[in-house]
Design an enzyme around this catalytic site. Structure first.
Site, PDB file in Angstrom:
ATOM      1  N   SER A  52     -33.832  -0.978  14.828  1.00 55.58           N
ATOM      2  CA  SER A  52     -34.121  -1.217  13.418  1.00 55.58           C
ATOM      3  C   SER A  52     -35.535  -0.753  13.077  1.00 55.58           C
ATOM      4  CB  SER A  52     -33.901  -2.699  13.101  1.00 55.58           C
ATOM      5  OG  SER A  52     -33.931  -2.942  11.721  1.00 55.58           O
ATOM      6  N   HIS A  76     -25.369  -3.995  11.354  1.00 55.16           N
ATOM      7  CA  HIS A  76     -26.762  -3.832  11.760  1.00 55.16           C
ATOM      8  C   HIS A  76     -27.164  -4.942  12.730  1.00 55.16           C
ATOM      9  CE1 HIS A  76     -30.905  -2.420  11.310  1.00 55.16           C
ATOM     10  NE2 HIS A  76     -31.248  -3.696  11.340  1.00 55.16           N
ATOM     11  N   ASP A 122     -23.600  -0.722   8.572  1.00 49.97           N
ATOM     12  CA  ASP A 122     -25.054  -0.917   8.491  1.00 49.97           C
ATOM     13  C   ASP A 122     -25.596  -0.170   7.283  1.00 49.97           C
ATOM     14  OD1 ASP A 122     -27.781  -1.126   8.889  1.00 49.97           O
ATOM     15  OD2 ASP A 122     -27.787  -0.173  10.859  1.00 49.97           O
TER      16      ASP A 122
END
Length: 275
Positions: A122, A245, A215
């Site tokens: 991320s 995600h 995501d």
């Protein structure tokens, strides 16, 4: 708009609470807290005695929350599954320390540790990519591999998946916008801080890029993989079907598909990291 201090505190406390509900992860030969350049807190995971490749790990958390403890299990699992040492970085967080503080921390650790690979999930994926770009531009030694898991690469949040997957899939588009605003407050500065908008992506390390179907950041991760490949960088890329995600963080405990995706990532790292 700045992120309210009470929201920042809630996010950080929530991340710590989630960490406390997960199993610790595999026991290793050594887990040691130490200091890096400028006194930066680091944690080194060693699966066994003896030399082995080093992977620098940069945690996710929207540039605003998470720390060495929240990603402790993930780092333990990478070390054990891939037979590598892992060096986790407790980089400075926004909004107290906006861009480029976290990128500078990541770059300093890569320059100091000279790892075989850098990995991040991320927000950590953006930091890993940005640090590789910074090292390339200064002519310094680069890691052999950059592993980016559900990475944020476009701080303008202009890709279709932000809208298409930004509600009801765990990571909300509104939260993304707040994280980006905390990290890079001026929208005019966001393209230059985005790896996807770098004018030249040549000369970068071999990339493992794994995105997830549901995501909001999927499209920018996919686009970064495509741009790297078009620039002559060796890329191994896939979009994991059915996953959201952050699947690298504990979703293997409840979702067999996430567990299988973890195994694929570990296998890729074992294959790509030079011995």
């Amino acid at each position: 708009m700045s992120m309210p201090a009470d929201l920042v505190s809630q996010l950080r406390a929530g991340a710590r609470e989630r960490r406390a509900t997960r199993p610790r992860g595999p026991e290793l030969a050594s887990v040691e807290d130490l200091q890096g350049p400028g006194g930066l807190p680091l944690r080194r995971y060693r699966p066994a005695d003896g030399p082995r490749p080093l992977v620098v790990f940069l945690h996710g958390g929207g540039f605003v929350f998470c720390d060495l403890d929240t990603h402790d299990r993930t780092c333990r699992r990478i070390a054990a599954a891939c037979d590598v040492d892992v060096l986790a970085v407790d980089y400075r967080l926004a909004p107290e320390h906006p861009h480029p503080a976290a990128v500078e921390d990541a770059t300093a650790v890569l320059r100091w540790a000279r790892p075989a690979a850098v990995a991040g999930d991320s927000a950590g994926g953006l930091l890993a990519a940005a640090a590789c770009l910074a090292l390339r531009d200064e002519g310094g030694p680069l890691p052999a591999v950059q592993a980016l898991i559900c990475p944020n690469t476009d701080l303008t949040l202009g890709r279709p998946s932000v809208t298409e997957k930004g509600t009801g899939h765990g990571l909300e588009a509104a939260a993304l916008a707040a994280f980006v605003a905390a990290f890079v407050p001026d929208p005019a500065d966001r393209p230059a801080a985005s790896p996807l908008h770098a004018p030249d992506l040549s000369g970068l390390p071999t990339a493992l890029i794994v995105t997830a179907e549901h995501d909001p950041l999927r499209d920018e991760g996919d686009a970064y993989a495509d741009r790297l490949a078009a620039s002559g960088v060796t890329v191994r890329h896939r979009c994991e079907p059915g996953l959201e995600h952050g699947f690298i963080q504990g979703m293997d405990l409840t979702d067999p598909a996430a567990a299988a995706a973890h195994d694929r990532i570990f296998a890729d790292l074992r294959d790509l990291i030079p011995r």
